[in-house]
Design a protein around this motif. Structure first.
Motif, PDB file in Angstrom:
ATOM      1  N   UNK A  40      33.037 -65.166  86.633  1.00 15.71           N
ATOM      2  CA  UNK A  40      32.364 -66.454  86.795  1.00 15.71           C
ATOM      3  C   UNK A  40      32.941 -67.505  85.851  1.00 15.71           C
ATOM      4  N   UNK A  41      33.160 -67.135  84.567  1.00 18.56           N
ATOM      5  CA  UNK A  41      33.760 -68.058  83.598  1.00 18.56           C
ATOM      6  C   UNK A  41      34.624 -67.257  82.624  1.00 18.56           C
ATOM      7  N   UNK A  42      35.727 -66.727  83.097  1.00 13.18           N
ATOM      8  CA  UNK A  42      36.528 -65.835  82.246  1.00 13.18           C
ATOM      9  C   UNK A  42      37.107 -66.486  81.006  1.00 13.18           C
ATOM     10  N   UNK A  43      37.428 -67.798  81.075  1.00  8.48           N
ATOM     11  CA  UNK A  43      38.037 -68.429  79.901  1.00  8.48           C
ATOM     12  C   UNK A  43      37.065 -68.417  78.724  1.00  8.48           C
ATOM     13  N   UNK A  44      35.807 -68.624  78.978  1.00 10.11           N
ATOM     14  CA  UNK A  44      34.817 -68.597  77.912  1.00 10.11           C
ATOM     15  C   UNK A  44      34.740 -67.210  77.283  1.00 10.11           C
ATOM     16  N   UNK A  45      34.748 -66.206  78.117  1.00 12.10           N
ATOM     17  CA  UNK A  45      34.556 -64.859  77.621  1.00 12.10           C
ATOM     18  C   UNK A  45      35.793 -64.353  76.885  1.00 12.10           C
ATOM     19  N   UNK A  46      36.969 -64.698  77.386  1.00 15.06           N
ATOM     20  CA  UNK A  46      38.176 -64.286  76.681  1.00 15.06           C
ATOM     21  C   UNK A  46      38.207 -64.930  75.305  1.00 15.06           C
ATOM     22  N   UNK A  98      21.612 -64.036  85.161  1.00 16.22           N
ATOM     23  CA  UNK A  98      20.642 -63.402  86.057  1.00 16.22           C
ATOM     24  C   UNK A  98      19.433 -64.312  86.293  1.00 16.22           C
ATOM     25  N   UNK A  99      19.036 -65.052  85.253  1.00 16.99           N
ATOM     26  CA  UNK A  99      17.875 -65.937  85.336  1.00 16.99           C
ATOM     27  C   UNK A  99      18.233 -67.330  85.833  1.00 16.99           C
ATOM     28  N   UNK A 100      19.521 -67.562  86.119  1.00 15.28           N
ATOM     29  CA  UNK A 100      19.952 -68.870  86.585  1.00 15.28           C
ATOM     30  C   UNK A 100      20.018 -69.908  85.490  1.00 15.28           C
ATOM     31  N   UNK A 101      20.165 -69.468  84.239  1.00 12.83           N
ATOM     32  CA  UNK A 101      20.219 -70.375  83.091  1.00 12.83           C
ATOM     33  C   UNK A 101      21.661 -70.727  82.758  1.00 12.83           C
ATOM     34  N   UNK A 102      21.825 -71.686  81.865  1.00 12.96           N
ATOM     35  CA  UNK A 102      23.155 -72.100  81.427  1.00 12.96           C
ATOM     36  C   UNK A 102      23.866 -70.918  80.762  1.00 12.96           C
ATOM     37  N   UNK A 103      25.107 -70.676  81.159  1.00 12.18           N
ATOM     38  CA  UNK A 103      25.857 -69.536  80.623  1.00 12.18           C
ATOM     39  C   UNK A 103      27.049 -69.971  79.784  1.00 12.18           C
ATOM     40  N   UNK A 104      26.979 -71.162  79.217  1.00  9.94           N
ATOM     41  CA  UNK A 104      28.031 -71.589  78.299  1.00  9.94           C
ATOM     42  C   UNK A 104      28.202 -70.550  77.193  1.00  9.94           C
ATOM     43  N   UNK A 105      29.440 -70.339  76.744  1.00  9.07           N
ATOM     44  CA  UNK A 105      29.701 -69.274  75.785  1.00  9.07           C
ATOM     45  C   UNK A 105      28.918 -69.434  74.489  1.00  9.07           C
TER      46      UNK A 105
END
Length: 268
Positions: A40-46, A98-105
């Motif tokens: 979904x947002x791989x750059x943030x997680x890497x 899962x809760x539909x909340x903001x997933x910013x790193x």
């Protein structure tokens, strides 16, 4: 009161969340969902998980001297014992998605505001103690087989390990002991940290739930353990760089495995 809260959770009572029976296919489905979270947002997680390869390289460099060579492998393999702690931020990201909340790193650091933060710290300290115990046992085993004199060089150490009877004893016995440590940690915390993020039940209840989940699903949990071990080995081969991808996928998958193993409370 704080210590009691760590032990029993916010309700001041020891709770026993329900456990589901799952199949091995559910384990691979959790892995698939973990991959979707990562994608979904791989750059943030890497970016967030660059700490893993950096830590690995630092460990290798720190251990490159002859005096530290005997514990290089225990350090690298024992790093997996701390993996559940290092992945806490990833569980939080999956929970928010899962809760539909903001997933910013940045929300990976929201764990520090969790009502169960004291319990999380307590479990983290327990794993750190297990890590230190593993290093001490590994060092003691090496000393019993080869004495207290460090190897003269990397090549001498390699020949010592693979070219002598004592070396093969070190490999076999050391890995057997490491397996025991890994089984203890896996069964104790397989769902403990995600459970504490989701529900403030206390450290004891989180460990109890993990053990019950393992006993109810020995084969799926064992398969999960093998997947984690294999992933860590695979990620460590290219100078630990692969851990920047492997660790977030496994971290997210752990959250989804928790969802499959633990029955949510009534009304959720």
């Amino acid at each position: 009161m704080t210590a009691f809260h760590v032990m029993a959770g916010s309700s001041a009572e020891l709770v026993h969340p329900g456990i589901r029976k799952i199949a091995v296919s559910d384990v691979f489905d959790a892995l698939r969902l973990g991959w979707e979270d990562f994608r979904a947002k791989p750059s943030h997680y890497v970016f967030l998980c660059m700490i893993y390869p950096i830590a690995g390289v630092v460990l290798a460099a720190w251990s490159s001297g002859a005096n530290m060579l005997p514990i290089l492998y225990p350090l690298a393999s024992g790093f997996a014992l701390l993996g559940p702690v290092a992945a806490i931020g990833l569980y939080e990201i999956s929970r928010r998605r899962e809760l539909g909340m903001n997933t910013n790193w940045r929300h990976a650091f929201d764990v520090r505001r969790s009502p169960a933060f004291a319990s999380i710290i307590g479990l983290a300290v327990m794993l750190l103690a297990m890590f230190v115990a593993w290093l001490l046992v590994a060092q003691s085993l090496y000393a019993q087989l080869f004495g207290d004199v460090p190897p003269a060089s990397m090549s001498a150490f390699f020949n010592q390990v693979v070219g002598t009877e004592q070396g093969w004893n070190l490999i076999l016995v050391g890995n057997a002991i490491g397996l025991v440590f890994a089984i203890i940690v896996l069964s104790s915390v397989v769902v403990a940290f995600p459970l504490l993020l989701d529900r403030d039940v206390g450290a004891v209840a989180a460990i109890d739930t993990s053990i019950r989940a393992t006993l109810a699903n020995p084969v799926p949990v064992a398969v999960w353990g093998l997947i984690v071990a294999g992933g860590l080995v695979l990620g460590s081969i290219p100078v630990f760089v692969g851990l920047a991808v492997i660790m977030p996928i496994l971290g997210h998958a752990t959250w989804h495995l928790y969802r499959k193993l633990v029955i949510p409370p009534m009304g959720k």
